[in-house]
Enzyme design. Structure first.
Site, PDB file in Angstrom:
ATOM      1  N   ASN A 222     108.536 -23.905  39.797  1.00 48.39           N
ATOM      2  CA  ASN A 222     108.828 -22.865  38.801  1.00 48.39           C
ATOM      3  C   ASN A 222     110.079 -22.111  39.225  1.00 48.39           C
ATOM      4  O   ASN A 222     110.677 -22.421  40.250  1.00 48.39           O
ATOM      5  CB  ASN A 222     107.614 -21.937  38.641  1.00 48.39           C
ATOM      6  CG  ASN A 222     107.225 -21.313  39.964  1.00 48.39           C
ATOM      7  OD1 ASN A 222     107.989 -20.570  40.554  1.00 48.39           O
ATOM      8  ND2 ASN A 222     106.031 -21.662  40.453  1.00 48.39           N
ATOM      9  N   ASP A 291      99.827 -23.431  38.889  1.00 47.83           N
ATOM     10  CA  ASP A 291      98.434 -23.418  38.422  1.00 47.83           C
ATOM     11  C   ASP A 291      97.827 -24.807  38.433  1.00 47.83           C
ATOM     12  O   ASP A 291      96.613 -24.959  38.503  1.00 47.83           O
ATOM     13  CB  ASP A 291      98.368 -22.866  36.995  1.00 47.83           C
ATOM     14  CG  ASP A 291      98.673 -21.372  36.971  1.00 47.83           C
ATOM     15  OD1 ASP A 291      98.348 -20.702  37.965  1.00 47.83           O
ATOM     16  OD2 ASP A 291      99.234 -20.897  35.969  1.00 47.83           O
ATOM     17  N   LYS A 301     108.209 -43.662  45.693  1.00 46.17           N
ATOM     18  CA  LYS A 301     108.931 -43.198  44.500  1.00 46.17           C
ATOM     19  C   LYS A 301     108.516 -44.025  43.280  1.00 46.17           C
ATOM     20  O   LYS A 301     108.598 -45.260  43.322  1.00 46.17           O
ATOM     21  CB  LYS A 301     110.438 -43.312  44.715  1.00 46.17           C
ATOM     22  CG  LYS A 301     111.214 -42.732  43.554  1.00 46.17           C
ATOM     23  CD  LYS A 301     112.696 -42.904  43.694  1.00 46.17           C
ATOM     24  CE  LYS A 301     113.357 -42.519  42.386  1.00 46.17           C
ATOM     25  NZ  LYS A 301     114.708 -43.014  42.282  1.00 46.17           N
ATOM     26  N   PHE A 336     100.465  -9.845  41.301  1.00 48.08           N
ATOM     27  CA  PHE A 336     101.520  -9.666  40.306  1.00 48.08           C
ATOM     28  C   PHE A 336     101.111 -10.380  39.018  1.00 48.08           C
ATOM     29  O   PHE A 336     100.317 -11.326  39.062  1.00 48.08           O
ATOM     30  CB  PHE A 336     102.842 -10.261  40.809  1.00 48.08           C
ATOM     31  CG  PHE A 336     103.656  -9.288  41.633  1.00 48.08           C
ATOM     32  CD1 PHE A 336     103.210  -8.856  42.876  1.00 48.08           C
ATOM     33  CD2 PHE A 336     104.866  -8.802  41.157  1.00 48.08           C
ATOM     34  CE1 PHE A 336     103.948  -7.960  43.637  1.00 48.08           C
ATOM     35  CE2 PHE A 336     105.622  -7.906  41.904  1.00 48.08           C
ATOM     36  CZ  PHE A 336     105.162  -7.482  43.141  1.00 48.08           C
ATOM     37  N   LYS A 350      94.041  -9.676  34.178  1.00 43.48           N
ATOM     38  CA  LYS A 350      94.107 -10.251  35.534  1.00 43.48           C
ATOM     39  C   LYS A 350      93.457  -9.328  36.566  1.00 43.48           C
ATOM     40  O   LYS A 350      92.803  -9.777  37.506  1.00 43.48           O
ATOM     41  CB  LYS A 350      95.562 -10.538  35.921  1.00 43.48           C
ATOM     42  CG  LYS A 350      96.030 -11.877  35.368  1.00 43.48           C
ATOM     43  CD  LYS A 350      97.482 -12.172  35.539  1.00 43.48           C
ATOM     44  CE  LYS A 350      97.818 -13.346  34.601  1.00 43.48           C
ATOM     45  NZ  LYS A 350      99.186 -13.670  34.494  1.00 43.48           N
ATOM     46  N   LYS A 354      90.412 -11.199  38.298  1.00 39.55           N
ATOM     47  CA  LYS A 354      90.603 -11.603  39.689  1.00 39.55           C
ATOM     48  C   LYS A 354      89.979 -10.619  40.669  1.00 39.55           C
ATOM     49  O   LYS A 354      89.827 -10.918  41.843  1.00 39.55           O
ATOM     50  CB  LYS A 354      92.091 -11.775  39.987  1.00 39.55           C
ATOM     51  CG  LYS A 354      92.787 -12.747  39.029  1.00 39.55           C
ATOM     52  CD  LYS A 354      94.043 -13.332  39.586  1.00 39.55           C
ATOM     53  CE  LYS A 354      94.739 -14.175  38.527  1.00 39.55           C
ATOM     54  NZ  LYS A 354      95.591 -15.224  39.088  1.00 39.55           N
TER      55      LYS A 354
HETATM   56  N1  CTP Z   1      97.933 -16.493  41.936  1.00 39.39           N
HETATM   57  C1  CTP Z   1      97.369 -17.046  43.066  1.00 39.39           C
HETATM   58  N2  CTP Z   1      96.973 -18.330  43.065  1.00 39.39           N
HETATM   59  C2  CTP Z   1      97.120 -19.113  41.975  1.00 39.39           C
HETATM   60  C3  CTP Z   1      97.695 -18.567  40.803  1.00 39.39           C
HETATM   61  C4  CTP Z   1      98.100 -17.248  40.822  1.00 39.39           C
HETATM   62  O1  CTP Z   1      97.244 -16.347  44.066  1.00 39.39           O
HETATM   63  N3  CTP Z   1      96.724 -20.366  42.017  1.00 39.39           N
HETATM   64  C5  CTP Z   1      98.322 -15.082  41.961  1.00 39.39           C
HETATM   65  C6  CTP Z   1      99.815 -14.814  41.899  1.00 39.39           C
HETATM   66  O2  CTP Z   1     100.359 -14.742  43.203  1.00 39.39           O
HETATM   67  C7  CTP Z   1      99.862 -13.480  41.194  1.00 39.39           C
HETATM   68  C8  CTP Z   1      98.652 -13.502  40.281  1.00 39.39           C
HETATM   69  O3  CTP Z   1      97.783 -14.501  40.821  1.00 39.39           O
HETATM   70  O4  CTP Z   1      99.666 -12.406  42.082  1.00 39.39           O
HETATM   71  C9  CTP Z   1      98.931 -13.819  38.859  1.00 39.39           C
HETATM   72  O5  CTP Z   1      99.636 -15.003  38.774  1.00 39.39           O
HETATM   73  P1  CTP Z   1     100.038 -15.583  37.349  1.00 39.39           P
HETATM   74  O6  CTP Z   1     100.709 -16.899  37.529  1.00 39.39           O
HETATM   75  O7  CTP Z   1     100.765 -14.509  36.575  1.00 39.39           O
HETATM   76  O8  CTP Z   1      98.619 -15.699  36.678  1.00 39.39           O
HETATM   77  P2  CTP Z   1      97.638 -16.890  36.516  1.00 39.39           P
HETATM   78  O9  CTP Z   1      96.351 -16.502  37.124  1.00 39.39           O
HETATM   79  O10 CTP Z   1      98.255 -18.161  37.012  1.00 39.39           O
HETATM   80  O11 CTP Z   1      97.455 -16.922  34.940  1.00 39.39           O
HETATM   81  P3  CTP Z   1      98.472 -17.375  33.815  1.00 39.39           P
HETATM   82  O12 CTP Z   1      99.394 -18.415  34.415  1.00 39.39           O
HETATM   83  O13 CTP Z   1      97.596 -17.907  32.765  1.00 39.39           O
HETATM   84  O14 CTP Z   1      99.199 -16.150  33.379  1.00 39.39           O
END
Ligand code: CTP
Length: 415
Positions: A222, A291, A301, A336, A350, A354
């Site tokens: 990302n 995710d 490869k 975040f 969140k 969480k």
């Molecule tokens: N986070 C994490 N582990 C993951 C995904 C996210 O620790 N596998 C944490 C990130 O570091 C951040 C928070 O969760 O502090 C939110 O991450 P974000 O990507 O915004 O949220 P998601 O839970 O992935 O939800 P979405 O992508 O649907 O917004």
């Protein structure tokens, strides 16, 4: 009057002892010496025989205006240079610290003037170590353990940074920037390092993106650069916290005074974050963790003609933030939420989903708060409500987030 400076003892200049080892970055020690002098320090130099292969002692003598201590038995003005120097100095800086010299210091070896001086510094002067070496030498578990040992004995490790090394490799091991070393030295000399409001707090910060391998060549990633997480780690360290920075792939230098654990994938980040959280008081999950990860990354490869990449089976990664929250007890955990729409609603969701103490919400569709920006505009979302902050440099955003974490720690009697 002090004999060697001619100044009144009460207002003598800070004294820094530069211990130069045999690495290609030895020439940077000249710049560190200059930086310390510019900041008003008096500098003396000890160096190893190997260091003299890179930069001659005459250079350091000319720059420091004093004889270089490179031999225990033939110093022009002292019969016991290692003892005298360790008693003279207010701070010793090992620059660049090679893997070999770090190992010797960790083992308590004293087989030359430099290592004898550092051994004699025990209880008389603090030691700052700025490693500079090849990536694999730095990442070797032996060197990592030695760095931990030195830290455990109260030495400050500055860097190393990442980048192109003299050997052509790109990676961690590069001597920290001269400015960073000088700043850390001045901080140690002025005794401010432990006086911050977060002194004693052990903080884990996750930062950067993760890379999820498709095959040995391709990965899913990302746009995160790690800047926000690194700014948080730097600010927390400057305020006295003991910071473990669990970092995905970035090109950023290691913030001064922090312990950096490099990881690549979400699974590696989870493992490192859980391990660091064991002994921590708080965690801030700033990383943009993938995710989803390929279910079965190929070990070769994938070829366009034979193995079409038109579908990759993905599986969900573990949610590190949620996992830390589930086991936090009285510890404080912040996360975040990087969103492009419905910012506050998603952040509040969140926070609840969480189980975090705080969610820092930022709208990544705005230029001032998008990936790679040097500013951010965030809202602090907690059970107490929403606090919208102005657009600020990352350092100021970090301080605001840390203020909120500190307040939560205080509420729980952990600060
Ligand atoms: N986070 C994490 N582990 C993951 C995904 C996210 O620790 N596998 C944490 C990130 O570091 C951040 C928070 O969760 O502090 C939110 O991450 P974000 O990507 O915004 O949220 P998601 O839970 O992935 O939800 P979405 O992508 O649907 O917004």
């Amino acid at each position: 009057m002090s004999e060697d400076t001619g100044r009144a003892e009460g207002c003598r200049r800070p004294r820094a002892l530069l211990a130069v080892c045999g690495g290609i970055a030895a020439y940077k020690a000249c710049e560190v010496l200059r930086g310390l002098q510019k900041a008003g320090c008096e500098v003396r130099v000890t160096m190893t025989e190997d260091a003299e292969r890179f930069v001659g002692p005459v250079t350091f003598e000319a720059l420091s205006g004093a004889p270089v201590a490179d031999d225990l038995y033939s110093h022009p003005t002292s019969a016991i240079p290692h003892i005298e120097l360790s008693e003279w100095a207010d701070l010793a800086l090992v620059v660049p610290a090679t893997a070999n010299v770090m190992a010797k210091i960790a083992a308590g070896l004293a087989d030359d003037c430099l290592t004898s001086t550092i051994l004699a510094c025990h209880d008389s002067c603090p030691v700052l170590v700025a490693p500079g070496m090849n990536t694999r030498m730095w990442q070797n578990p032996a060197t990592q353990v030695n760095a931990e040992v030195l830290r455990g004995r109260g030495m400050t490790i500055v860097g190393p940074g990442s980048g192109r090394l003299a050997c052509g490799d790109v990676g961690e091991g590069k001597l920290a920037p001269v400015d960073e070393i000088v700043a850390a030295a001045l901080c140690a000399l002025h005794g401010t390092a432990d006086e911050g409001d977060l002194a004693g707090v052990r903080l884990v910060v996750t930062a950067g993106p993760t890379h999820e391998a498709i095959d040995p060549v391709r990965y899913i990633a990302n746009r995160s650069t790690g800047k926000m997480g690194y700014a948080l780690a730097a600010a927390a360290s400057a305020r006295g916290a003991e910071v473990t920075l669990v970092s995905g792939p970035t090109t950023l230098p290691t913030p001064s005074g922090t312990r950096r654990v490099d990881v690549t994938s979400a699974a590696e980040m989870r493992k490192a974050a859980l391990a660091a959280f064991e002994g921590a008081d708080a965690a801030i999950c700033c990383a943009a963790v993938a995710d989803y990860t390929p279910a079965a990354p190929a070990d070769h490869k994938l070829k366009k003609s034979r193995e079409h990449l038109d579908s990759i089976e993905l599986v969900e990664t573990a949610d590190i933030l949620a996992e830390l929250c589930a086991k936090k007890g009285a510890r404080v955990v912040a996360g975040f939420a990087a969103e492009t729409d419905d910012l506050l609603a998603h952040a509040q969701d969140k926070l609840r989903r969480k189980g975090a103490d705080l969610i820092v919400a930022n709208d990544v569709s705005r230029p001032e708060s998008t990936f790679g920006a040097d500013t951010n505009r965030v809202a602090l979302v907690s059970d107490a409500g929403v606090e919208q902050l102005e657009t600020m440099p990352l350092a100021d955003v970090s301080d605001a987030v840390l203020d909120a974490v500190a307040a939560a720690l205080r509420e729980r009697g952990r600060l």
